[in-house]
Design an enzyme around this catalytic site. Structure first.
Site, short mmCIF file in Angstrom:
data_model
loop_
_atom_site.label_atom_id
_atom_site.label_comp_id
_atom_site.label_asym_id
_atom_site.label_seq_id
_atom_site.Cartn_x
_atom_site.Cartn_y
_atom_site.Cartn_z
N PHE A 22 1.20 -10.97 -26.30
CA PHE A 22 0.32 -11.91 -25.58
C PHE A 22 -0.09 -11.35 -24.21
CE2 PHE A 22 0.87 -15.68 -22.58
CZ PHE A 22 -0.47 -16.00 -22.57
N TYR A 156 18.53 -13.15 -23.01
CA TYR A 156 17.24 -12.85 -22.37
C TYR A 156 17.43 -12.75 -20.86
CZ TYR A 156 12.24 -13.48 -21.22
OH TYR A 156 10.95 -13.34 -20.75
N LYS A 160 17.12 -9.28 -18.56
CA LYS A 160 16.14 -9.12 -17.47
C LYS A 160 16.83 -8.87 -16.14
CE LYS A 160 12.24 -9.70 -19.75
NZ LYS A 160 11.18 -8.69 -19.81
N TYR A 170 16.68 2.99 -9.86
CA TYR A 170 15.77 4.14 -9.98
C TYR A 170 14.95 4.31 -8.70
CZ TYR A 170 16.29 6.21 -14.58
OH TYR A 170 16.76 6.93 -15.66
N ARG A 197 6.93 -21.94 -28.01
CA ARG A 197 6.74 -22.36 -26.62
C ARG A 197 5.94 -23.66 -26.61
NH1 ARG A 197 6.10 -16.43 -23.68
NH2 ARG A 197 5.22 -15.75 -25.65
P1 NAD Z 1 5.16 -11.27 -26.66
O1 NAD Z 1 6.31 -11.50 -27.58
O2 NAD Z 1 3.83 -11.80 -27.03
O3 NAD Z 1 4.99 -9.71 -26.37
C1 NAD Z 1 6.06 -8.81 -26.33
C2 NAD Z 1 5.62 -7.53 -27.02
O4 NAD Z 1 6.69 -6.58 -26.95
C3 NAD Z 1 5.31 -7.73 -28.52
O5 NAD Z 1 4.06 -7.15 -28.83
C4 NAD Z 1 6.46 -7.02 -29.22
O6 NAD Z 1 6.10 -6.54 -30.49
C5 NAD Z 1 6.77 -5.91 -28.22
N1 NAD Z 1 8.14 -5.38 -28.34
C6 NAD Z 1 9.31 -6.07 -28.41
N2 NAD Z 1 10.34 -5.21 -28.51
C7 NAD Z 1 9.81 -3.96 -28.51
C8 NAD Z 1 10.38 -2.66 -28.59
N3 NAD Z 1 11.69 -2.47 -28.71
N4 NAD Z 1 9.54 -1.59 -28.55
C9 NAD Z 1 8.20 -1.77 -28.44
N5 NAD Z 1 7.61 -2.97 -28.37
C10 NAD Z 1 8.42 -4.06 -28.40
O7 NAD Z 1 5.63 -11.83 -25.24
P2 NAD Z 1 4.78 -12.07 -23.90
O8 NAD Z 1 4.77 -13.51 -23.64
O9 NAD Z 1 3.50 -11.32 -23.95
O10 NAD Z 1 5.74 -11.39 -22.84
C11 NAD Z 1 5.54 -10.04 -22.41
C12 NAD Z 1 6.53 -9.69 -21.31
O11 NAD Z 1 6.36 -10.57 -20.19
C13 NAD Z 1 7.99 -9.81 -21.74
O12 NAD Z 1 8.73 -8.75 -21.17
C14 NAD Z 1 8.42 -11.13 -21.17
O13 NAD Z 1 9.79 -11.16 -20.90
C15 NAD Z 1 7.59 -11.21 -19.89
N6 NAD Z 1 7.35 -12.60 -19.48
C16 NAD Z 1 6.44 -13.39 -20.14
C17 NAD Z 1 6.26 -14.70 -19.73
C18 NAD Z 1 5.25 -15.61 -20.39
O14 NAD Z 1 5.11 -16.76 -19.95
N7 NAD Z 1 4.53 -15.18 -21.40
C19 NAD Z 1 7.00 -15.21 -18.65
C20 NAD Z 1 7.93 -14.39 -18.05
C21 NAD Z 1 8.08 -13.08 -18.45
#
Ligand code: NAD
Length: 328
Positions: A22, A156, A160, A170, A197
């Site tokens: 996303f 989770y 993080k 790093y 969600r």
């Molecule tokens: P999402 O699940 O849509 O996207 C995560 C992507 O990571 C997916 O495309 C998945 O296939 C890929 N992925 C997972 N494990 C992997 C691996 N080992 N190797 C390669 N690719 C891998 O989630 P999102 O909502 O787009 O979140 C993206 C990032 O932003 C995450 O790190 C999440 O923790 C962080 N985040 C999102 C939100 C939110 O509201 N959407 C809030 C806080 C933090």
């Protein structure tokens, strides 16, 4: 301790891990719009190539299937690494606890290694979940959080928290130019309808006339930020030399019950609202203190929640209509 600010650099080629998810897919799109070449690494665990299919013809875009917990190898120069790979919805990380811990630990290690090897800037996608069920409200970056490491959500939150510590190490011991963004709940087009969600769940339920399932009594709050605002905040951080952590989110706070009622109104649905059990360790309140983002990055969200929800509802309605056409 405040980390010294690095000079902002010229960014021509970026690696986005989790780029088929996303947030990652929106980041890829915005980077290409700014003239930056993008290498998108994803293993499609929770994302899908469909999220970036519209970018495949772009000469500056490359999609590579890769699990960043195994290894990360990208030939050629790289100026920026955005580490966004990780399951992010509670439903996903509760189903995939080990994968979540591995991508937060090994994935972060490998992607930091890539940034170090290439001399690139590195931005870690951290989360408001590092604050756990917060005892301080709203949450400033100085707050250390209230996390249960052995609770179900710990996989989770602690992944993080570990990835923040590794990123900081790093920067201080290897000289890598790192930044940390703590992202608060973001919503918009390309969320999975079944990712569990609240917004996609409520919109899907309202559009199909099913009851909206609100957890607890619905008085728990969240602050929701439209995806374009979140992505602009992340990229402003990426193009700066700041270390962070910086909260990126919308300080407008609303209860889950109000959100459900709003979605019923916006969809014109006559779905009722049902109350279901509250998940274990569900945070009661959540609102970012965005003072640091305003002062350091001159960033603040621009899209009012009503407008963002309207755009999101329209996108989900289009997806549903297309699915119905395909199904005949
Ligand atoms: P999402 O699940 O849509 O996207 C995560 C992507 O990571 C997916 O495309 C998945 O296939 C890929 N992925 C997972 N494990 C992997 C691996 N080992 N190797 C390669 N690719 C891998 O989630 P999102 O909502 O787009 O979140 C993206 C990032 O932003 C995450 O790190 C999440 O923790 C962080 N985040 C999102 C939100 C939110 O509201 N959407 C809030 C806080 C933090």
């Amino acid at each position: 301790m405040a980390q010294p600010v690095r000079a902002a650099r010229d960014i021509r080629r970026a690696v986005v891990t989790g780029g088929a998810g996303f947030l990652g897919s929106h980041l890829c799109e915005h980077l290409l719009d700014r003239g930056v070449e993008v290498v998108c690494l994803d293993n499609f665990l929770t994302g899908s190539p469909e999220n970036v299919v519209h970018l495949m013809e772009h000469p500056g875009f490359r999609l590579v299937r890769c699990d960043v917990t195994d290894y990360v190898h990208v030939p050629g120069p790289v100026d920026l690494v955005l580490h966004f790979a990780s399951p992010a919805s509670p439903l996903d990380y509760l189903k995939m606890p080990i994968e979540t811990l591995k991508v937060g630990s090994l994935g972060t290690l490998h992607t930091l290694g890539l940034a170090r090897e290439k001399g690139a800037r590195y931005v870690l996608a951290s989360t408001s979940e590092v604050y756990g069920d917060p005892l301080v409200h709203p949450q400033p970056e100085e707050y250390w959080g209230n996390v249960n490491p052995v609770g179900p959500r710990g996989v989770y939150d602690e992944a993080k928290r570990f990835s923040e510590a590794l990123t900081t190490a790093y920067r201080s011991s290897r000289g890598t130019d790192t930044g940390i963004v703590r992202i608060f709940n973001t919503y918009g087009p390309r969320m999975r309808a079944d990712d569990g969600r609240a917004i996609p769940a409520f919109v899907g339920q309202a559009l199909s006339g099913r009851p909206l399932t609100v957890a607890g009594d619905g008085s728990q709050t969240r602050s929701i930020c439209y995806v374009d605002d979140t992505v602009t905040g992340i990229l402003t951080m990426a193009f700066s030399g700041h270390a962070g952590p910086v909260n990126i989110g919308n300080p407008d706070e609303l209860s889950m019950l109000r959100l459900a009622e709003w979605i019923v109104e916006l969809t014109g649905s006559d779905s009722p609202i049902d109350f279901i059990d509250l998940p274990v360790d569900d945070p009661k309140v959540r609102r970012p203190d965005t003072t640091r983002a305003e002062q350091l990055l001159d960033w603040r969200p621009q899209v009012p929640s009503e407008e963002g929800l309207r755009r999101t509802v329209a996108w989900f309605a289009e997806q549903l209509a297309a699915r119905e056409v395909r199904a005949g």
